[in-house]
Every structure is written in C-alpha cells, then in structure tokens.
Design a protein around this motif. Structure first.
Motif, PDB file in Angstrom:
ATOM      1  N   THR A   1      14.178  -7.786 -14.486  1.00 27.30           N
ATOM      2  CA  THR A   1      15.666  -7.915 -14.253  1.00 27.30           C
ATOM      3  C   THR A   1      15.737  -9.058 -13.220  1.00 27.30           C
ATOM      4  O   THR A   1      17.071  -9.661 -13.188  1.00 27.30           O
ATOM      5  CB  THR A   1      16.274  -6.787 -13.411  1.00 27.30           C
ATOM      6  N   GLY A   2      15.036  -9.673 -12.528  1.00 26.60           N
ATOM      7  CA  GLY A   2      15.143 -10.839 -11.640  1.00 26.60           C
ATOM      8  C   GLY A   2      15.841 -10.216 -10.444  1.00 26.60           C
ATOM      9  O   GLY A   2      16.228 -11.087  -9.611  1.00 26.60           O
ATOM     10  N   VAL A   3      16.133  -8.847 -10.075  1.00 27.54           N
ATOM     11  CA  VAL A   3      16.647  -8.422  -8.874  1.00 27.54           C
ATOM     12  C   VAL A   3      15.940  -7.684  -8.050  1.00 27.54           C
ATOM     13  O   VAL A   3      15.954  -7.775  -6.707  1.00 27.54           O
ATOM     14  CB  VAL A   3      17.862  -7.388  -9.467  1.00 27.54           C
ATOM     15  N   ILE A   4      14.932  -6.995  -8.325  1.00 24.39           N
ATOM     16  CA  ILE A   4      14.269  -5.905  -7.491  1.00 24.39           C
ATOM     17  C   ILE A   4      12.805  -6.888  -7.413  1.00 24.39           C
ATOM     18  O   ILE A   4      12.076  -7.195  -8.356  1.00 24.39           O
ATOM     19  CB  ILE A   4      14.005  -4.759  -8.542  1.00 24.39           C
ATOM     20  N   ILE A   5      12.234  -6.975  -6.114  1.00 24.82           N
ATOM     21  CA  ILE A   5      11.096  -7.727  -6.100  1.00 24.82           C
ATOM     22  C   ILE A   5      10.071  -6.545  -5.255  1.00 24.82           C
ATOM     23  O   ILE A   5      10.181  -6.096  -4.110  1.00 24.82           O
ATOM     24  CB  ILE A   5      11.267  -8.541  -4.955  1.00 24.82           C
ATOM     25  N   PRO A   6       9.181  -5.822  -6.049  1.00 20.45           N
ATOM     26  CA  PRO A   6       8.254  -4.668  -5.598  1.00 20.45           C
ATOM     27  C   PRO A   6       7.331  -5.418  -4.915  1.00 20.45           C
ATOM     28  O   PRO A   6       6.555  -6.480  -5.163  1.00 20.45           O
ATOM     29  CB  PRO A   6       7.812  -3.968  -6.961  1.00 20.45           C
ATOM     30  N   ILE A   7       7.028  -4.810  -3.578  1.00 17.14           N
ATOM     31  CA  ILE A   7       5.862  -4.898  -2.613  1.00 17.14           C
ATOM     32  C   ILE A   7       4.983  -3.848  -2.823  1.00 17.14           C
ATOM     33  O   ILE A   7       5.195  -2.508  -2.237  1.00 17.14           O
ATOM     34  CB  ILE A   7       6.406  -5.238  -1.341  1.00 17.14           C
ATOM     35  N   PRO A   8       3.560  -4.079  -3.256  1.00 16.47           N
ATOM     36  CA  PRO A   8       2.712  -3.037  -3.132  1.00 16.47           C
ATOM     37  C   PRO A   8       2.608  -2.438  -1.595  1.00 16.47           C
ATOM     38  O   PRO A   8       2.284  -3.182  -0.685  1.00 16.47           O
ATOM     39  CB  PRO A   8       1.507  -3.476  -3.679  1.00 16.47           C
ATOM     40  N   GLU A   9       2.546  -1.061  -1.554  1.00 17.72           N
ATOM     41  CA  GLU A   9       2.442  -0.493  -0.460  1.00 17.72           C
ATOM     42  C   GLU A   9       0.947  -0.671   0.178  1.00 17.72           C
ATOM     43  O   GLU A   9       0.772  -0.576   1.531  1.00 17.72           O
ATOM     44  CB  GLU A   9       2.420   1.154  -0.314  1.00 17.72           C
ATOM     45  N   ASP A  10      -0.082  -0.676  -0.755  1.00 17.50           N
ATOM     46  CA  ASP A  10      -1.531  -1.100  -0.247  1.00 17.50           C
ATOM     47  C   ASP A  10      -1.838  -2.388   0.365  1.00 17.50           C
ATOM     48  O   ASP A  10      -2.916  -2.618   1.005  1.00 17.50           O
ATOM     49  CB  ASP A  10      -2.380  -0.536  -1.420  1.00 17.50           C
ATOM     50  N   LYS A  11      -0.751  -3.205   0.287  1.00 17.04           N
ATOM     51  CA  LYS A  11      -0.870  -4.614   0.910  1.00 17.04           C
ATOM     52  C   LYS A  11       0.104  -4.674   1.897  1.00 17.04           C
ATOM     53  O   LYS A  11      -0.148  -5.532   2.825  1.00 17.04           O
ATOM     54  CB  LYS A  11      -0.262  -5.705  -0.377  1.00 17.04           C
ATOM     55  N   LEU A  12       1.104  -3.734   2.028  1.00 18.41           N
ATOM     56  CA  LEU A  12       2.032  -3.804   3.119  1.00 18.41           C
ATOM     57  C   LEU A  12       1.511  -3.257   4.453  1.00 18.41           C
ATOM     58  O   LEU A  12       1.732  -3.564   5.648  1.00 18.41           O
ATOM     59  CB  LEU A  12       3.249  -3.318   2.596  1.00 18.41           C
ATOM     60  N   TYR A  13       1.139  -1.678   4.156  1.00 20.21           N
ATOM     61  CA  TYR A  13       0.685  -1.043   5.390  1.00 20.21           C
ATOM     62  C   TYR A  13      -0.738  -1.124   5.650  1.00 20.21           C
ATOM     63  O   TYR A  13      -1.626  -1.515   4.745  1.00 20.21           O
ATOM     64  CB  TYR A  13       1.222   0.494   5.050  1.00 20.21           C
ATOM     65  N   TRP A  14      -1.114  -0.767   6.974  1.00 16.73           N
ATOM     66  CA  TRP A  14      -2.519  -0.891   7.391  1.00 16.73           C
ATOM     67  C   TRP A  14      -2.887   0.388   8.216  1.00 16.73           C
ATOM     68  O   TRP A  14      -2.058   0.826   9.081  1.00 16.73           O
ATOM     69  CB  TRP A  14      -2.544  -2.010   8.317  1.00 16.73           C
TER      70      TRP A  14
END
Length: 247
Positions: free
Chosen positions: A179-192
C-alpha cells in the motif's frame, strides 16, 4: 407633430447619454484621485471543488467565495468580485453580501493554471480600484492524469543498556508494504532481552526516506520532505525512547 415627437426623443436620448457620461466620469475620470487601497482590508473564505491538484479538461471546477469581511474608510464599497486565470479576468459577479460561486469549465484550459479572486472597489468622486482577495489557487490540467506510486523506507538503529551494564546495538532497514502506507518493523529486531539484568527502554534512531515514480507517464517526481506525524524536521531523522516491551 412628428417633428415635435422626434425632438422629444432626441432630448431623452441626449439626457441618457449625459447621465451615462457623468456616471463614467465618477469612476473613470483620470483627473480623479484613486481609492487608497492601503486603508482597505478584505478577507474571505475561498473553497474549491474538486480539491485535487491534477484535473482533466472534461472536469469543471467550482470556486466559492463566502464570509467576506471588509474594513474600509466610509464610502468605499465592494461592488464586484471577479475571478482571474493567469492574470486575465474570466468572469465576475456583483457582490451583495451573499456567497458567490464561480463554475469554471476546464475544456479550454491546459497545463498549469493559477486562479485569483479580485474585488472591484468604488467610492464617490474617486476612480475605481481593485483589491486582491485570494490568489495562488493552482491546478494542473492535462488530458491524462498521471498516477504516482511511492515506497517509503526506514533505517532503524536500536540501542539499549541493561541494569548490569550490558549494551545492545543493531541497525536494519525496512520498507513499506504494497500500500505504501504501512511500514512494518519486526518485533524480533526491535526489542531486546539482555542476558543479565533488565532493560526497561530502548533508544531508536529512525531515518526516513521514500521513492516515487509514475507508472503511466514520463512524469518525473521526487520527495520534497519527510515528516514524523505533525513534526517536520530539517533533518529527516527522529530519535525517540520507547518501552522495551513488544506491542
């Protein structure tokens, strides 16, 4: 008798001519001083339909002028409101205090058009004057309306420190979905999850960007700015702190 009637008609015609001449002189006589528009302030609500920037020649554009407010010396009257396109008057209507609508067919226009709304001012014993009400109402009129596609992307840097001093740092790129609107960020890369102690927050540095193109024309387009919600920094980088908890 016929001669007498003709003389009366001639007198009436001459009288009308004199009245017309006096009326014109009231507003057009170059010897009269012009209205001082520096003492005139005018504002109005100007709405357009459609609101899109790209239009086709088969469409019609409506420009509505309402809520007109004028501050002027005594005797200065707003007589007409006119619509101009690229500096040329295309239509005008007498102003009586009510909202005015200008319907403009676009079948004779092409390329970039720039509408202006200008008022006519009159004052006894003064020359007529014009005053700008609104301008830079711009549209692009073409036979084919180009489609613009785009893809947004983020460069994400994640940093955190646990209560035992363990440090975490990583970076990765993500792109928007179809859609060009939503940018998903994977949780396994974001949280620690630290190996010892706990980490309640993580520090994010987000670098934004986007690509744009037209699939149905040779139009060249580019992204002119990046904004984060309502914040638009000069440098398209956002630094935030969030809880180190998925969700």
């Amino acid at each position: 008798m016929k001669s007498l009637i003709m003389n009366k008609i001639s007198i009436v015609i001459l009288s009308l001519i004199c009245v017309a001449a006096i009326s014109c002189a009231d507003h057009d006589d170059p010897e009269l001083s012009p209205i001082d528009t520096s003492n005139v302030k005018i504002s109005a609500k100007v709405d357009t339909d459609p609101t899109s920037s790209w239009l086709s020649p088969t469409e019609e554009m409506t420009i509505r002028v309402s809520d007109v407010s004028i501050s002027a010396p005594k005797g200065v009257v707003l007589r007409n409101i006119n619509l101009y396109n690229n500096g040329q008057r295309i239509m005008g209507k007498p102003y009586s205090g009510e909202a005015l609508e200008f319907k403009v067919p676009l079948n004779y226009m092409t390329g970039r058009i720039n509408f202006s709304v200008i008022g006519d001012l009159i004052q006894k014993n003064h020359r007529d004057a014009e005053i700008l009400i609104a301008d830079n109402i711009q549209r692009l009129v073409f036979n084919q309306i180009p489609k613009l596609d785009y893809k947004a992307h983020l460069n994400v840097t994640v940093k955190s420190v646990s209560t035992t001093g363990e440090e975490f740092s990583q970076w990765f790129d993500v792109e928007s979905d179809e859609t060009g609107v939503i940018i998903p960020i994977p949780e396994d890369k974001l949280y620690w999850t630290p190996t010892s102690g706990t980490a309640s927050t993580i520090e994010l540095t987000l670098g934004g960007g986007a690509d744009t193109w037209s699939p149905n024309s040779t139009l060249e387009s580019e992204i002119t700015g990046i904004s984060w919600n309502t914040y638009k920094p000069a440098d398209p980088v956002l630094k935030i702190s969030i809880p180190n908890a998925p969700g």
